[in-house]
Design an enzyme around this catalytic site. Structure first.
Site, PDB file in Angstrom:
ATOM      1  N   MET A 128     -45.369 -29.004 -43.036  1.00 11.67           N
ATOM      2  CA  MET A 128     -44.082 -29.087 -43.714  1.00 11.67           C
ATOM      3  C   MET A 128     -44.090 -30.191 -44.766  1.00 11.67           C
ATOM      4  O   MET A 128     -44.573 -31.294 -44.515  1.00 11.67           O
ATOM      5  CB  MET A 128     -42.961 -29.329 -42.705  1.00 11.67           C
ATOM      6  CG  MET A 128     -42.722 -28.168 -41.752  1.00 11.67           C
ATOM      7  SD  MET A 128     -42.233 -26.645 -42.598  1.00 11.67           S
ATOM      8  CE  MET A 128     -40.624 -27.105 -43.242  1.00 11.67           C
ATOM      9  N   GLN A 140     -46.805 -18.557 -42.719  1.00 11.63           N
ATOM     10  CA  GLN A 140     -46.365 -18.904 -41.368  1.00 11.63           C
ATOM     11  C   GLN A 140     -44.859 -18.744 -41.253  1.00 11.63           C
ATOM     12  O   GLN A 140     -44.099 -19.287 -42.048  1.00 11.63           O
ATOM     13  CB  GLN A 140     -46.738 -20.328 -40.972  1.00 11.63           C
ATOM     14  CG  GLN A 140     -46.396 -20.579 -39.497  1.00 11.63           C
ATOM     15  CD  GLN A 140     -46.693 -21.971 -39.020  1.00 11.63           C
ATOM     16  OE1 GLN A 140     -46.056 -22.930 -39.445  1.00 11.63           O
ATOM     17  NE2 GLN A 140     -47.655 -22.095 -38.103  1.00 11.63           N
ATOM     18  N   CYS A 188     -44.303 -26.121 -33.403  1.00  6.39           N
ATOM     19  CA  CYS A 188     -43.514 -27.208 -33.986  1.00  6.39           C
ATOM     20  C   CYS A 188     -42.471 -27.694 -32.977  1.00  6.39           C
ATOM     21  O   CYS A 188     -41.709 -26.884 -32.439  1.00  6.39           O
ATOM     22  CB  CYS A 188     -42.821 -26.742 -35.257  1.00  6.39           C
ATOM     23  SG  CYS A 188     -41.844 -28.029 -36.060  1.00  6.39           S
ATOM     24  N   LYS A 205     -49.985 -19.547 -33.853  1.00  6.05           N
ATOM     25  CA  LYS A 205     -50.436 -20.935 -33.753  1.00  6.05           C
ATOM     26  C   LYS A 205     -49.588 -21.622 -32.690  1.00  6.05           C
ATOM     27  O   LYS A 205     -48.360 -21.631 -32.779  1.00  6.05           O
ATOM     28  CB  LYS A 205     -50.306 -21.669 -35.080  1.00  6.05           C
ATOM     29  CG  LYS A 205     -50.883 -23.092 -35.048  1.00  6.05           C
ATOM     30  CD  LYS A 205     -50.896 -23.719 -36.438  1.00  6.05           C
ATOM     31  CE  LYS A 205     -51.642 -25.060 -36.421  1.00  6.05           C
ATOM     32  NZ  LYS A 205     -50.934 -26.110 -35.711  1.00  6.05           N
ATOM     33  N   HIS A 233     -53.438 -25.915 -31.371  1.00 11.46           N
ATOM     34  CA  HIS A 233     -53.408 -27.363 -31.550  1.00 11.46           C
ATOM     35  C   HIS A 233     -53.656 -27.959 -30.173  1.00 11.46           C
ATOM     36  O   HIS A 233     -52.872 -27.730 -29.244  1.00 11.46           O
ATOM     37  CB  HIS A 233     -52.053 -27.791 -32.103  1.00 11.46           C
ATOM     38  CG  HIS A 233     -51.966 -29.250 -32.428  1.00 11.46           C
ATOM     39  ND1 HIS A 233     -50.997 -29.756 -33.262  1.00 11.46           N
ATOM     40  CD2 HIS A 233     -52.708 -30.316 -32.035  1.00 11.46           C
ATOM     41  CE1 HIS A 233     -51.151 -31.064 -33.377  1.00 11.46           C
ATOM     42  NE2 HIS A 233     -52.176 -31.424 -32.634  1.00 11.46           N
ATOM     43  N   ASN A 269     -57.430 -26.729 -33.586  1.00 13.76           N
ATOM     44  CA  ASN A 269     -56.741 -27.618 -34.511  1.00 13.76           C
ATOM     45  C   ASN A 269     -56.375 -28.892 -33.755  1.00 13.76           C
ATOM     46  O   ASN A 269     -56.183 -28.874 -32.549  1.00 13.76           O
ATOM     47  CB  ASN A 269     -55.483 -26.912 -35.043  1.00 13.76           C
ATOM     48  CG  ASN A 269     -54.548 -27.831 -35.807  1.00 13.76           C
ATOM     49  OD1 ASN A 269     -53.364 -27.948 -35.478  1.00 13.76           O
ATOM     50  ND2 ASN A 269     -55.044 -28.495 -36.825  1.00 13.76           N
ATOM     51  N   GLY A 270     -56.289 -30.002 -34.496  1.00 11.81           N
ATOM     52  CA  GLY A 270     -55.826 -31.247 -33.894  1.00 11.81           C
ATOM     53  C   GLY A 270     -56.910 -32.301 -33.791  1.00 11.81           C
ATOM     54  O   GLY A 270     -57.912 -32.104 -33.088  1.00 11.81           O
ATOM     55  N   GLY A 271     -56.745 -33.406 -34.524  1.00  7.48           N
ATOM     56  CA  GLY A 271     -57.644 -34.535 -34.387  1.00  7.48           C
ATOM     57  C   GLY A 271     -59.036 -34.332 -34.949  1.00  7.48           C
ATOM     58  O   GLY A 271     -59.948 -35.107 -34.627  1.00  7.48           O
ATOM     59  N   GLY A 278     -55.822 -30.538 -40.508  1.00  5.24           N
ATOM     60  CA  GLY A 278     -54.454 -30.843 -40.885  1.00  5.24           C
ATOM     61  C   GLY A 278     -54.379 -32.060 -41.777  1.00  5.24           C
ATOM     62  O   GLY A 278     -54.775 -32.026 -42.936  1.00  5.24           O
TER      63      GLY A 278
END
Length: 336
Positions: A22, A73, A103, A142, A174, A214-216, A236
């Protein structure tokens, strides 16, 4: 770490993607990222079904053909509305329609979508099935690895087992759970611990599905390491704050990649000119480029010059060239 042979990496776009973010992954950001990584899959910011159905569709959904492959998305929880929004998105030419089930913001929860939907796996399945039945392009989801107290490995397995009954082929995860209260969206991206191994285990459980983690993921070695276990990595904040990583990772995959930062800036000058000629402002474009020279000589000058000047009335695209410094210094600053 040991480099994996590029022969094992397919050319399908989901092998490398940039997460929907976003206020960040708008059409200007995506055009910029496309120059860096010509094959990566790019995502829009999340757009709610209500906005798609009732809002200014060209402003919300319009994109440059150069952005392909690009995914839309959606945020929503009503199967019929999601199906309608998916049809509209497919009509705009998106290559994939994705459902946000990750989210955790208060605004999203009030609309009964995002991460809170993890508590209703049957509804997520029905939403995805309705979307899939309404369009020819792929429909994906997602999600997080869990939400609130529902954070066990068994819960994630059962959740994914349920949602893939919709017939979807791709699940993006994620690898953090989300807290629906007590943490801000920013804190939800940083505080809950990462469990990448749970995402790897999903691939072993669903070998026929495309599983993306996804993530880190902040560096090349980590990304390549994950690709030994899953089908794709989604970057990301790392891709936004240090966008050159997209070119570096593309090159590691044996894919086409930007030749130099300088070449990317020159291409963005032309893009920014078109945007300004259409009534836009330079900062709409340049704000996404602040991290391009991260860790390079001249990076501080680049960021400062853009930050101080790109918002000014009448700022011109040539400001991007000025921010790189004198021409004699650009080769050093823009080197790969």
């Amino acid at each position: 770490m040991k480099r994996v042979s590029i022969d094992v990496f397919p050319t399908r776009p989901e092998t490398l993607s940039v997460a929907p973010m976003m206020d960040w992954t708008d059409r200007h950001c995506r055009y910029f990222h496309r120059l860096l990584a010509p094959r990566a899959l790019l995502y829009t910011e999340m757009v709610t079904t209500g906005a798609v159905i009732h809002g200014d569709r060209e402003r919300l959904l319009g994109f440059d053909p150069a952005e392909h492959p690009v995914a839309l998305q959606l945020g929503g929880s009503d199967p019929e509305e999601l199906a309608q929004a998916a049809r509209i998105g497919a009509g705009f030419g998106y290559d994939e329609i994705n459902l946000n089930v990750g989210c955790p913001s208060d605004r999203v929860q009030k609309g009964r979508f995002g991460a809170c939907l993890m508590k209703e796996p049957g509804l997520v399945r029905d939403c995805l099935a309705a979307m899939r039945d309404s369009v020819e392009v792929p429909v994906t989801v997602k999600t997080r690895i869990g939400v609130d107290e529902l954070d066990s490995e068994a819960f994630l397995r059962e959740f994914v087992d349920t949602v893939v009954e919709s017939g979807i082929d791709t699940v993006i995860v994620h690898a953090r759970k989300a807290w629906l209260s007590g943490l801000s969206p920013k804190e939800n991206r940083e505080i809950p611990p990462l469990f990448h191994d749970r995402v790897h285990a999903l691939k072993a459980r669903h070998p026929e599905r495309t599983i993306v983690v996804n993530g880190g993921i902040t560096d090349i070695d980590a990304a390549l390491g994950h690709l030994e276990h899953v089908d794709g990595v989604m970057l990301g904040r790392a891709a936004y704050q240090n966008p050159w990583i997209l070119a570096e990772l593309s090159r590691e995959l044996g894919w086409p990649a930007a030749e130099s930062r300088e070449a990317v800036v020159e291409a963005m000058v032309d893009y920014a000119r078109r945007h300004i000629d259409a009534g836009g402002r330079l900062n709409h474009v340049a704000r996404h480029m602040l991290g391009l020279f991260h860790g390079q000589p001249g990076a501080r000058h680049w960021r400062r010059h853009l930050s101080q000047n790109m918002h000014l009335d009448g700022a011109e695209p040539e400001l991007l060239l000025e921010a790189m410094g004198p021409p004699a210094d650009r080769g050093r600053a823009a080197a790969v």
